[in-house]
Write a protein that holds these residues in place. Structure first.
Motif, mmCIF file in Angstrom:
data_model
loop_
_atom_site.group_PDB
_atom_site.id
_atom_site.type_symbol
_atom_site.label_atom_id
_atom_site.label_comp_id
_atom_site.label_asym_id
_atom_site.label_seq_id
_atom_site.Cartn_x
_atom_site.Cartn_y
_atom_site.Cartn_z
ATOM 1 N N UNK A 54 81.022 -49.198 -6.675
ATOM 2 C CA UNK A 54 80.254 -50.010 -5.737
ATOM 3 C C UNK A 54 78.911 -50.366 -6.358
ATOM 4 N N UNK A 55 78.585 -51.650 -6.374
ATOM 5 C CA UNK A 55 77.277 -52.085 -6.856
ATOM 6 C C UNK A 55 76.160 -51.561 -5.958
ATOM 7 N N UNK A 56 74.946 -51.586 -6.468
ATOM 8 C CA UNK A 56 73.784 -51.264 -5.657
ATOM 9 C C UNK A 56 73.808 -52.072 -4.363
ATOM 10 N N UNK A 57 73.507 -51.389 -3.257
ATOM 11 C CA UNK A 57 73.460 -52.086 -1.975
ATOM 12 C C UNK A 57 74.803 -52.309 -1.324
ATOM 13 N N UNK A 58 75.859 -51.741 -1.878
ATOM 14 C CA UNK A 58 77.202 -51.963 -1.367
ATOM 15 C C UNK A 58 77.949 -50.636 -1.238
ATOM 16 N N UNK A 62 73.618 -46.490 -3.704
ATOM 17 C CA UNK A 62 72.254 -46.636 -3.182
ATOM 18 C C UNK A 62 71.835 -48.099 -3.038
ATOM 19 N N UNK A 63 70.816 -48.309 -2.221
ATOM 20 C CA UNK A 63 70.245 -49.641 -2.066
ATOM 21 C C UNK A 63 69.479 -50.036 -3.330
ATOM 22 N N UNK A 64 69.452 -51.317 -3.646
ATOM 23 C CA UNK A 64 68.573 -51.777 -4.731
ATOM 24 C C UNK A 64 67.131 -51.689 -4.271
ATOM 25 N N UNK A 65 66.227 -51.429 -5.209
ATOM 26 C CA UNK A 65 64.818 -51.380 -4.848
ATOM 27 C C UNK A 65 64.263 -52.766 -4.563
ATOM 28 N N UNK A 66 63.126 -52.794 -3.918
ATOM 29 C CA UNK A 66 62.457 -54.077 -3.675
ATOM 30 C C UNK A 66 62.127 -54.726 -5.013
ATOM 31 N N UNK A 67 62.474 -55.991 -5.162
ATOM 32 C CA UNK A 67 62.243 -56.685 -6.420
ATOM 33 C C UNK A 67 63.273 -56.395 -7.488
ATOM 34 N N UNK A 68 64.391 -55.782 -7.110
ATOM 35 C CA UNK A 68 65.448 -55.480 -8.080
ATOM 36 C C UNK A 68 65.966 -56.763 -8.721
ATOM 37 N N UNK A 69 66.369 -56.657 -9.974
ATOM 38 C CA UNK A 69 66.908 -57.786 -10.726
ATOM 39 C C UNK A 69 68.339 -57.468 -11.165
ATOM 40 N N UNK A 70 68.982 -58.452 -11.765
ATOM 41 C CA UNK A 70 70.313 -58.201 -12.314
ATOM 42 C C UNK A 70 70.280 -57.116 -13.379
ATOM 43 N N UNK A 71 69.165 -56.982 -14.060
ATOM 44 C CA UNK A 71 69.044 -55.923 -15.066
ATOM 45 C C UNK A 71 69.194 -54.548 -14.424
ATOM 46 N N UNK A 72 68.686 -54.382 -13.205
ATOM 47 C CA UNK A 72 68.836 -53.109 -12.498
ATOM 48 C C UNK A 72 70.301 -52.843 -12.166
ATOM 49 N N UNK A 73 71.024 -53.884 -11.801
ATOM 50 C CA UNK A 73 72.448 -53.735 -11.500
ATOM 51 C C UNK A 73 73.220 -53.406 -12.776
#
Length: 274
Positions: A54-58, A62-73
């Motif tokens: 499961x990707x971040x936020x799904x 865990x949820x992606x952080x505020x300002x998350x980018x594709x690099x974080x994923x």
């Protein structure tokens, strides 16, 4: 739409793993989770070590952080592979998952053996950008259920929606159960990052197959062809008569192509060019 025996990485990523052979990672689309890959997970794990997460936020991640980018994923996938002690993988990314796969390929090229980009956006035109901008705003104001009914009409053929109502209803529930914040952050990336890394695509040396449905209105065959032209080792496959959610609506054609590509990528790319 369930997979059995879920696991969790130290960072909290929910994942499933099954099979033996060369590793293959499956990355789902926005609003969905790894359970969309049920048919692919079963088919590919007969020949491969298959990892679906499961990707971040799904889902259970865990949820992606505020300002998350594709690099974080993309870093989420690197963390998962490090946890699993898997050095190099083939990747099949669908829709937003294909954008994450692109980010992974560009940021960790030494860990990629082959890439299959399925139903992906690339270089939206002005009209398409206006449409997705409107949907992003709707998700911010109304949550995941804001435009799901219209999405399902784009994703599936009318015949499939009528004949497989339970499957479509399960997709509907999966999307609507997303955390509103995680979904909005993810959807915003899906809606704005179609040109991610475009200036670096010529450096992506792994064999890459760009595939989409002939009738996909959002991830069109012309997008697939334009993306493939930017890549040094890429080919295009268009599924006749298919819409966006081809891995769910017609899993057999996706499974057959993926198995062939991951076994003999260069042969499949030669066919795509002929």
């Amino acid at each position: 739409m369930e997979l059995a025996n879920a696991h969790s990485s130290p960072a909290g990523t929910r994942y499933w793993r099954q099979g033996e052979g060369t590793p293959v990672v499956l990355i789902h689309g926005v609003g969905l989770d790894a359970t969309m890959w049920q048919a692919q997970f079963a088919a590919l794990s007969r020949q491969h070590d298959v990892i679906a997460y499961d990707m971040l936020g799904h889902g259970g991640s865990p949820l992606p952080g505020e300002g998350a980018t594709l690099d974080d994923y993309a870093r989420q996938l690197v963390e998962l592979l490090d946890h699993l002690v898997v050095d190099k993988v083939a990747v099949l990314g669908f829709s937003m998952g294909a954008l994450v796969a692109r980010a992974f390929a560009l940021n960790a090229p030494e860990r990629l053996s082959a890439l299959m980009i399925l139903s992906s956006v690339f270089e939206r035109d002005a009209s398409q950008r206006a449409g997705i901008a409107q949907r992003i705003q709707q998700t911010i104001e109304q949550g995941p259920e804001a435009n799901i009914d219209e999405a399902l009409e784009r994703w599936f053929s009318p015949a499939f929606r009528q004949e497989h109502a339970a499957t479509v209803a399960a997709i509907h529930r999966t999307v609507c159960q997303n955390d509103p914040v995680g979904y909005a952050r993810s959807y915003a990336l899906f809606g704005t990052q179609d040109t991610y890394g475009v200036e670096r695509l010529e450096n992506l040396r792994a064999p890459t197959l760009v595939a989409t449905g002939e009738l996909d209105p959002g991830s069109t065959p012309s997008m697939a062809k334009r993306l493939a032209k930017r890549l040094p080792k890429a080919g295009v496959h268009v599924f006749p008569g298919q819409r966006h959610m081809v891995p769910v609506e017609s899993p057999g054609v996706v499974n057959a192509l993926a198995l062939r590509f991951f076994a003999t990528p260069h042969d499949v790319l030669e066919e795509a060019h002929s």
